[in-house]
Design a protein around this motif. Sequence first.
Motif, PDB file in Angstrom:
ATOM      1  N   MET A   1       0.832  -1.207   0.000  1.00  0.00           N
ATOM      2  CA  MET A   1       0.000   0.000   0.000  1.00  0.00           C
ATOM      3  C   MET A   1       0.865   1.256   0.000  1.00  0.00           C
ATOM      4  O   MET A   1       0.540   2.235  -0.687  1.00  0.00           O
ATOM      5  N   LEU A   2       1.959   1.223   0.740  1.00  0.00           N
ATOM      6  CA  LEU A   2       2.880   2.368   0.733  1.00  0.00           C
ATOM      7  C   LEU A   2       3.487   2.557  -0.654  1.00  0.00           C
ATOM      8  O   LEU A   2       3.666   3.692  -1.104  1.00  0.00           O
ATOM      9  N   GLN A   3       3.768   1.466  -1.339  1.00  0.00           N
ATOM     10  CA  GLN A   3       4.272   1.564  -2.714  1.00  0.00           C
ATOM     11  C   GLN A   3       3.213   2.141  -3.648  1.00  0.00           C
ATOM     12  O   GLN A   3       3.527   2.935  -4.538  1.00  0.00           O
ATOM     13  N   LEU A   4       1.972   1.754  -3.447  1.00  0.00           N
ATOM     14  CA  LEU A   4       0.882   2.304  -4.252  1.00  0.00           C
ATOM     15  C   LEU A   4       0.773   3.812  -4.059  1.00  0.00           C
ATOM     16  O   LEU A   4       0.567   4.556  -5.025  1.00  0.00           O
TER      17      LEU A   4
ATOM     18  N   PHE B   1      -5.696   3.607  -8.179  1.00  0.00           N
ATOM     19  CA  PHE B   1      -5.008   3.702  -6.895  1.00  0.00           C
ATOM     20  C   PHE B   1      -5.955   3.380  -5.738  1.00  0.00           C
ATOM     21  O   PHE B   1      -5.661   2.537  -4.886  1.00  0.00           O
ATOM     22  N   VAL B   2      -7.107   4.023  -5.722  1.00  0.00           N
ATOM     23  CA  VAL B   2      -8.058   3.826  -4.622  1.00  0.00           C
ATOM     24  C   VAL B   2      -8.569   2.389  -4.609  1.00  0.00           C
ATOM     25  O   VAL B   2      -8.663   1.752  -3.559  1.00  0.00           O
ATOM     26  N   GLY B   3      -8.854   1.845  -5.779  1.00  0.00           N
ATOM     27  CA  GLY B   3      -9.294   0.458  -5.870  1.00  0.00           C
ATOM     28  C   GLY B   3      -8.219  -0.524  -5.442  1.00  0.00           C
ATOM     29  O   GLY B   3      -8.513  -1.523  -4.766  1.00  0.00           O
ATOM     30  N   ALA B   4      -6.983  -0.237  -5.815  1.00  0.00           N
ATOM     31  CA  ALA B   4      -5.871  -1.125  -5.448  1.00  0.00           C
ATOM     32  C   ALA B   4      -5.641  -1.122  -3.935  1.00  0.00           C
ATOM     33  O   ALA B   4      -5.311  -2.166  -3.357  1.00  0.00           O
ATOM     34  N   LEU B   5      -5.822   0.019  -3.307  1.00  0.00           N
ATOM     35  CA  LEU B   5      -5.700   0.057  -1.843  1.00  0.00           C
ATOM     36  C   LEU B   5      -6.705  -0.894  -1.208  1.00  0.00           C
ATOM     37  O   LEU B   5      -6.354  -1.700  -0.341  1.00  0.00           O
ATOM     38  N   GLU B   6      -7.960  -0.796  -1.632  1.00  0.00           N
ATOM     39  CA  GLU B   6      -8.986  -1.654  -1.033  1.00  0.00           C
ATOM     40  C   GLU B   6      -8.734  -3.126  -1.345  1.00  0.00           C
ATOM     41  O   GLU B   6      -8.872  -3.984  -0.468  1.00  0.00           O
ATOM     42  N   GLY B   7      -8.369  -3.422  -2.582  1.00  0.00           N
ATOM     43  CA  GLY B   7      -8.084  -4.807  -2.941  1.00  0.00           C
ATOM     44  C   GLY B   7      -6.935  -5.390  -2.131  1.00  0.00           C
ATOM     45  O   GLY B   7      -6.965  -6.565  -1.746  1.00  0.00           O
ATOM     46  N   THR B   8      -5.955  -4.565  -1.847  1.00  0.00           N
ATOM     47  CA  THR B   8      -4.810  -5.015  -1.051  1.00  0.00           C
ATOM     48  C   THR B   8      -5.236  -5.284   0.385  1.00  0.00           C
ATOM     49  O   THR B   8      -4.821  -6.275   0.985  1.00  0.00           O
TER      50      THR B   8
ATOM     51  N   VAL C   1      -8.792  13.707 -10.426  1.00  0.00           N
ATOM     52  CA  VAL C   1      -8.320  14.076  -9.091  1.00  0.00           C
ATOM     53  C   VAL C   1      -6.802  14.136  -9.154  1.00  0.00           C
ATOM     54  O   VAL C   1      -6.167  13.200  -9.628  1.00  0.00           O
ATOM     55  N   SER C   2      -6.234  15.218  -8.692  1.00  0.00           N
ATOM     56  CA  SER C   2      -4.772  15.319  -8.677  1.00  0.00           C
ATOM     57  C   SER C   2      -4.244  14.896  -7.311  1.00  0.00           C
ATOM     58  O   SER C   2      -4.975  14.897  -6.315  1.00  0.00           O
ATOM     59  N   ALA C   3      -2.977  14.545  -7.268  1.00  0.00           N
ATOM     60  CA  ALA C   3      -2.342  14.185  -5.994  1.00  0.00           C
ATOM     61  C   ALA C   3      -2.474  15.331  -5.002  1.00  0.00           C
ATOM     62  O   ALA C   3      -2.671  15.101  -3.802  1.00  0.00           O
ATOM     63  N   ARG C   4      -2.398  16.545  -5.486  1.00  0.00           N
ATOM     64  CA  ARG C   4      -2.517  17.719  -4.607  1.00  0.00           C
ATOM     65  C   ARG C   4      -3.908  17.802  -3.985  1.00  0.00           C
ATOM     66  O   ARG C   4      -4.062  18.171  -2.824  1.00  0.00           O
ATOM     67  N   ASP C   5      -4.940  17.428  -4.744  1.00  0.00           N
ATOM     68  CA  ASP C   5      -6.323  17.481  -4.263  1.00  0.00           C
ATOM     69  C   ASP C   5      -6.545  16.582  -3.044  1.00  0.00           C
ATOM     70  O   ASP C   5      -7.386  16.883  -2.200  1.00  0.00           O
ATOM     71  N   VAL C   6      -5.829  15.480  -3.000  1.00  0.00           N
ATOM     72  CA  VAL C   6      -6.070  14.481  -1.948  1.00  0.00           C
ATOM     73  C   VAL C   6      -4.853  14.257  -1.054  1.00  0.00           C
ATOM     74  O   VAL C   6      -4.817  13.291  -0.294  1.00  0.00           O
ATOM     75  N   GLU C   7      -3.892  15.150  -1.124  1.00  0.00           N
ATOM     76  CA  GLU C   7      -2.644  14.935  -0.380  1.00  0.00           C
ATOM     77  C   GLU C   7      -2.878  14.731   1.105  1.00  0.00           C
ATOM     78  O   GLU C   7      -2.245  13.885   1.728  1.00  0.00           O
ATOM     79  N   ARG C   8      -3.781  15.501   1.679  1.00  0.00           N
ATOM     80  CA  ARG C   8      -4.029  15.357   3.118  1.00  0.00           C
ATOM     81  C   ARG C   8      -4.502  13.946   3.455  1.00  0.00           C
ATOM     82  O   ARG C   8      -4.034  13.316   4.399  1.00  0.00           O
ATOM     83  N   TYR C   9      -5.439  13.432   2.662  1.00  0.00           N
ATOM     84  CA  TYR C   9      -5.975  12.097   2.907  1.00  0.00           C
ATOM     85  C   TYR C   9      -4.924  11.015   2.659  1.00  0.00           C
ATOM     86  O   TYR C   9      -4.818  10.049   3.414  1.00  0.00           O
ATOM     87  N   VAL C  10      -4.159  11.196   1.604  1.00  0.00           N
ATOM     88  CA  VAL C  10      -3.108  10.228   1.269  1.00  0.00           C
ATOM     89  C   VAL C  10      -2.023  10.239   2.356  1.00  0.00           C
ATOM     90  O   VAL C  10      -1.560   9.176   2.791  1.00  0.00           O
ATOM     91  N   SER C  11      -1.664  11.404   2.818  1.00  0.00           N
ATOM     92  CA  SER C  11      -0.652  11.514   3.879  1.00  0.00           C
ATOM     93  C   SER C  11      -1.125  10.879   5.177  1.00  0.00           C
ATOM     94  O   SER C  11      -0.347  10.225   5.879  1.00  0.00           O
ATOM     95  N   ASP C  12      -2.406  11.063   5.488  1.00  0.00           N
ATOM     96  CA  ASP C  12      -2.959  10.434   6.700  1.00  0.00           C
ATOM     97  C   ASP C  12      -2.904   8.913   6.584  1.00  0.00           C
ATOM     98  O   ASP C  12      -2.552   8.221   7.540  1.00  0.00           O
ATOM     99  N   MET C  13      -3.256   8.390   5.414  1.00  0.00           N
ATOM    100  CA  MET C  13      -3.201   6.939   5.197  1.00  0.00           C
ATOM    101  C   MET C  13      -1.758   6.450   5.290  1.00  0.00           C
ATOM    102  O   MET C  13      -1.477   5.435   5.936  1.00  0.00           O
TER     103      MET C  13
END
Length: 95
Positions: free
Chosen positions: A15-18, A32-39, A72-84
Amino acid sequence: MAVLNEHQSRLLRKMLQLIEQFRQGKLEYYDFVGALEGTLDAGEFRDQGLVKRWYDLWTPLESMRAQQGNDVSARDVERYVSDMEAYLKNVLEGG
C-alpha cells in the motif's frame, strides 16, 4: 497494537508503494483507490480496530473517486493520502 503476519506486513508495504506510485503519476487515481482496497481485502485482517481505522482513512479517497473518477490530482487528496501513509507506517512499526 495490531499483530500482523508476514503476508499482512508485505501487503501494508505494498500500500505504501501504491501511494508512492500515485504521487509519482505512475498510477491513476481511480486505480489507486481500488488497489488500496483490494490489497486490504487480500490481507484477511482480523483486527477490527485496524480495519475500521483503515476504512475511516480510505473513505474520503473513495468519495472523491466516486464523485470525480480520475479527475483528481495528488494535490487534491494529499491530506488524505498523507494520513493513510502515516497510519500504515505506524501499524508497520508496531504502533
